[in-house]
Enzyme design. Structure first.
Site, PDB file in Angstrom:
ATOM      1  N   TYR A   5     -64.297 -53.328 -32.214  1.00  0.00           N
ATOM      2  CA  TYR A   5     -65.089 -52.098 -32.159  1.00  0.00           C
ATOM      3  C   TYR A   5     -66.588 -52.364 -32.312  1.00  0.00           C
ATOM      4  O   TYR A   5     -67.401 -51.517 -31.957  1.00  0.00           O
ATOM      5  CB  TYR A   5     -64.612 -51.109 -33.226  1.00  0.00           C
ATOM      6  CG  TYR A   5     -63.196 -50.666 -32.987  1.00  0.00           C
ATOM      7  CD1 TYR A   5     -62.875 -49.831 -31.926  1.00  0.00           C
ATOM      8  CD2 TYR A   5     -62.162 -51.128 -33.797  1.00  0.00           C
ATOM      9  CE1 TYR A   5     -61.569 -49.448 -31.688  1.00  0.00           C
ATOM     10  CE2 TYR A   5     -60.852 -50.746 -33.566  1.00  0.00           C
ATOM     11  CZ  TYR A   5     -60.557 -49.912 -32.507  1.00  0.00           C
ATOM     12  OH  TYR A   5     -59.263 -49.543 -32.267  1.00  0.00           O
ATOM     13  N   ARG A  25     -58.345 -42.484 -31.667  1.00  0.00           N
ATOM     14  CA  ARG A  25     -58.300 -43.474 -32.760  1.00  0.00           C
ATOM     15  C   ARG A  25     -59.409 -44.510 -32.583  1.00  0.00           C
ATOM     16  O   ARG A  25     -60.063 -44.904 -33.553  1.00  0.00           O
ATOM     17  CB  ARG A  25     -56.924 -44.132 -32.770  1.00  0.00           C
ATOM     18  CG  ARG A  25     -56.755 -45.256 -33.796  1.00  0.00           C
ATOM     19  CD  ARG A  25     -55.293 -45.699 -33.791  1.00  0.00           C
ATOM     20  NE  ARG A  25     -55.116 -47.053 -34.285  1.00  0.00           N
ATOM     21  CZ  ARG A  25     -54.911 -47.380 -35.555  1.00  0.00           C
ATOM     22  NH1 ARG A  25     -54.887 -46.439 -36.477  1.00  0.00           N
ATOM     23  NH2 ARG A  25     -54.729 -48.636 -35.913  1.00  0.00           N
ATOM     24  N   LYS A  47     -47.142 -49.000 -37.912  1.00  0.00           N
ATOM     25  CA  LYS A  47     -46.928 -50.187 -37.086  1.00  0.00           C
ATOM     26  C   LYS A  47     -46.790 -51.414 -37.978  1.00  0.00           C
ATOM     27  O   LYS A  47     -47.585 -51.626 -38.900  1.00  0.00           O
ATOM     28  CB  LYS A  47     -48.105 -50.363 -36.125  1.00  0.00           C
ATOM     29  CG  LYS A  47     -47.885 -51.456 -35.089  1.00  0.00           C
ATOM     30  CD  LYS A  47     -49.022 -51.483 -34.093  1.00  0.00           C
ATOM     31  CE  LYS A  47     -48.785 -52.560 -33.031  1.00  0.00           C
ATOM     32  NZ  LYS A  47     -49.878 -52.580 -32.033  1.00  0.00           N
ATOM     33  N   HIS A  98     -54.932 -52.567 -39.719  1.00  0.00           N
ATOM     34  CA  HIS A  98     -54.937 -53.850 -39.015  1.00  0.00           C
ATOM     35  C   HIS A  98     -54.628 -54.985 -39.994  1.00  0.00           C
ATOM     36  O   HIS A  98     -55.198 -55.033 -41.091  1.00  0.00           O
ATOM     37  CB  HIS A  98     -56.290 -54.104 -38.357  1.00  0.00           C
ATOM     38  CG  HIS A  98     -56.548 -53.224 -37.182  1.00  0.00           C
ATOM     39  ND1 HIS A  98     -57.809 -53.018 -36.651  1.00  0.00           N
ATOM     40  CD2 HIS A  98     -55.702 -52.489 -36.407  1.00  0.00           C
ATOM     41  CE1 HIS A  98     -57.728 -52.199 -35.614  1.00  0.00           C
ATOM     42  NE2 HIS A  98     -56.462 -51.859 -35.454  1.00  0.00           N
ATOM     43  N   ARG A 148     -52.267 -43.187 -35.306  1.00  0.00           N
ATOM     44  CA  ARG A 148     -51.622 -43.473 -34.032  1.00  0.00           C
ATOM     45  C   ARG A 148     -50.798 -42.250 -33.633  1.00  0.00           C
ATOM     46  O   ARG A 148     -50.458 -41.409 -34.472  1.00  0.00           O
ATOM     47  CB  ARG A 148     -50.720 -44.700 -34.134  1.00  0.00           C
ATOM     48  CG  ARG A 148     -51.458 -45.993 -34.456  1.00  0.00           C
ATOM     49  CD  ARG A 148     -50.483 -47.165 -34.525  1.00  0.00           C
ATOM     50  NE  ARG A 148     -51.163 -48.431 -34.781  1.00  0.00           N
ATOM     51  CZ  ARG A 148     -51.386 -48.949 -35.991  1.00  0.00           C
ATOM     52  NH1 ARG A 148     -50.960 -48.285 -37.067  1.00  0.00           N
ATOM     53  NH2 ARG A 148     -52.013 -50.100 -36.130  1.00  0.00           N
ATOM     54  N   HIS A 165     -54.794 -42.488 -27.959  1.00  0.00           N
ATOM     55  CA  HIS A 165     -55.319 -43.651 -28.676  1.00  0.00           C
ATOM     56  C   HIS A 165     -56.837 -43.730 -28.574  1.00  0.00           C
ATOM     57  O   HIS A 165     -57.484 -44.370 -29.411  1.00  0.00           O
ATOM     58  CB  HIS A 165     -54.681 -44.934 -28.131  1.00  0.00           C
ATOM     59  CG  HIS A 165     -54.458 -45.975 -29.185  1.00  0.00           C
ATOM     60  ND1 HIS A 165     -53.577 -45.813 -30.225  1.00  0.00           N
ATOM     61  CD2 HIS A 165     -55.036 -47.199 -29.380  1.00  0.00           C
ATOM     62  CE1 HIS A 165     -53.592 -46.884 -30.999  1.00  0.00           C
ATOM     63  NE2 HIS A 165     -54.481 -47.741 -30.516  1.00  0.00           N
TER      64      HIS A 165
END
Length: 460
Positions: A442, A410, A301, A433, A276, A407
């Site tokens: 994705y 990414r 995150k 995640h 990120r 982003h």
């Protein structure tokens, strides 16, 4: 190395040289008083060479010169940017050197920006304010509401929630209080009315409505300790599912190829390691393990740590970059600086760590700046705005008709891994995640399944 400007009598040859330089400034749209200052900055550099010819100046000499200016007390951001602009035109237009064309001018300019006081890296250094004996109304809120807003910060920090969440919750609480006349209603009856106002009058996105609702539920439930109850006919807005923008491999190469220097290295890390934006700019020297070939993302995150692959193609460039940054750090220490921001628990446990090389940022700012809260002289990490602008410009330069952001690289990292056959659980772990369903998005941008059969039009 930097010297004060001194008026001097110029020879005819010098007058011709600076006259041509002024003409080049006009070519770049620099005129008037601004042009006079550019000439002055260039002259300060040239007349400070102490016998060294301009055409003999190396990029290392220029780096050293700019580093000295970056450590000069009182030398402001706009002044350093002005010097860089002036010297870029000087070297590109008035010398026969090859290196200026490949020099990372944009990286130098973007690294000049200071971090604002509310930047997530710095904001946590501001302790929650203690209520004054007689608090005064501020920003349309009464004194009691202001105390309650400060209480939000305390509760958020006790729970270990992120600074971004804290800032969002505080801002929504203030907006709601202004909507209600400067205070928080005791029963929360106006919460549904405010949410409808956001949707019907302000026309905010469903995700914004959801964030406002979460903030107000937190405010009443955790801070005011008031049960909101049923909202009646109000229903949470349905969030629209958006597919991420993904670049093809050729497009990714074109974007990275349009960058150079530090920005190219950072953008390559975003794509090559799936970082990120803030994870990239906050990287510290200790986080890169060359021996084992990985990068440790610390406090990503959700406050989670994870390991991501260190792209082999970047090892040489990263090592070369760190050699230069270490040299800069050592010069900072000799000049009486060299400290870096550390989280409070680390700073308390390791009092001398802030000056150690391993804790320094991999991508530091060009200049020493005054910390807006502690007033300490520090070299913070680069401001992320510069990288965002550079990638947007690179995409336009490459002729890519997509909305390309940091982003996006990414997103492309994840998609290209899946295309190459990587297991989705592996990609989930690399992205950090919490739920594999987040990573599953994705699979919808791959050229399978469903799209592999092609269009029926092509069968006619």
């Amino acid at each position: 190395m930097a010297k004060e400007h001194v008026k001097r009598k110029m020879s005819g040859k010098e007058q011709v040289f600076w006259g041509k330089y002024a003409e080049k400034l006009a070519k770049y749209g620099v005129s008037g008083r601004n042009a006079e200052w550019h000439v002055r900055r260039a002259q300060e550099f040239v007349y400070g060479l102490d016998g060294l010819k301009l055409n003999a100046v190396s990029s290392a000499y220029l780096d050293s010169y700019l580093d000295v200016l970056g450590r000069t007390p009182g030398f402001k951001v706009w002044q350093l940017r002005q010097v860089i602009y002036a010297l870029r035109i000087l070297f590109l237009e008035m010398t026969e050197l090859d290196w200026p064309a490949a020099y990372d001018w944009e990286g130098r300019l973007s690294a000049c920006e200071d971090l604002e006081p509310t930047h997530p890296t710095l904001a946590r250094e501001d302790p929650p304010a203690k209520p004054a004996p007689e608090p005064q109304p501020s920003n349309g809120l009464d004194s009691k509401a202001m105390e309650q807003v400060e209480r939000i910060k305390q509760v958020v920090r006790v729970r270990g929630m992120s600074i971004r969440t804290e800032q969002a919750y505080v801002e929504w609480a203030k907006r709601f209080a202004r909507f209600c006349g400067g205070c928080f209603p005791a029963d929360g009856a106006r919460v549904p009315e405010y949410l409808e106002y956001l949707a019907l009058v302000r026309l905010v996105a469903p995700s914004t409505q959801a964030q406002a609702l979460n903030a107000l539920v937190f405010l009443y439930g955790q801070v005011l300790e008031i049960e909101l109850g049923d909202f009646g006919s109000y229903r949470r807005p349905v969030r629209k599912r958006r597919l991420p923008v993904v670049l093809s491999r050729d497009e990714t190469g074109a974007v990275l190829g349009a960058l150079q220097g530090r920005t190219a290295l950072m953008a390559s890390l975003l794509y090559g390691a799936g970082l990120r934006l803030m994870e990239c700019v906050r990287l510290r020297v200790k986080d890169i393990d060359f021996g084992n070939g990985y990068i440790m993302v610390v406090d990503g995150k959700g406050g989670k740590d994870r390991r991501v692959p260190l792209p082999a193609k970047l090892v040489a460039d990263l090592k070369e970059h760190l050699v230069l940054m270490k040299r800069q750090h050592e010069a900072d220490l000799k000049a009486g600086f060299g400290s870096v921001y550390l989280p409070e628990p680390v700073a308390r446990k390791y009092p001398n760590a802030e000056r150690e090389w391993m804790w320094q940022y991999v991508f530091p700012a060009t200049r020493i700046s005054e910390d807006p809260r502690t007033k300490m002289k520090r070299r913070h990490h680069i401001n992320e705005n510069g990288l965002q602008k550079a990638i947007k410009t690179a995409a336009a330069k490459a002729g890519i008709a997509k909305r390309v952001t940091c982003h996006t690289l990414r997103h492309s990292f994840a998609t290209h891994l899946l295309q190459s056959g990587s297991d989705i659980r592996t990609v989930q772990e690399l992205l950090g995640h919490a739920d594999v369903s987040t990573t599953m998005i994705y699979t919808h941008v791959l050229n399978r399944p469903g799209l592999s059969s092609g269009s029926p039009l092509d069968l006619l």
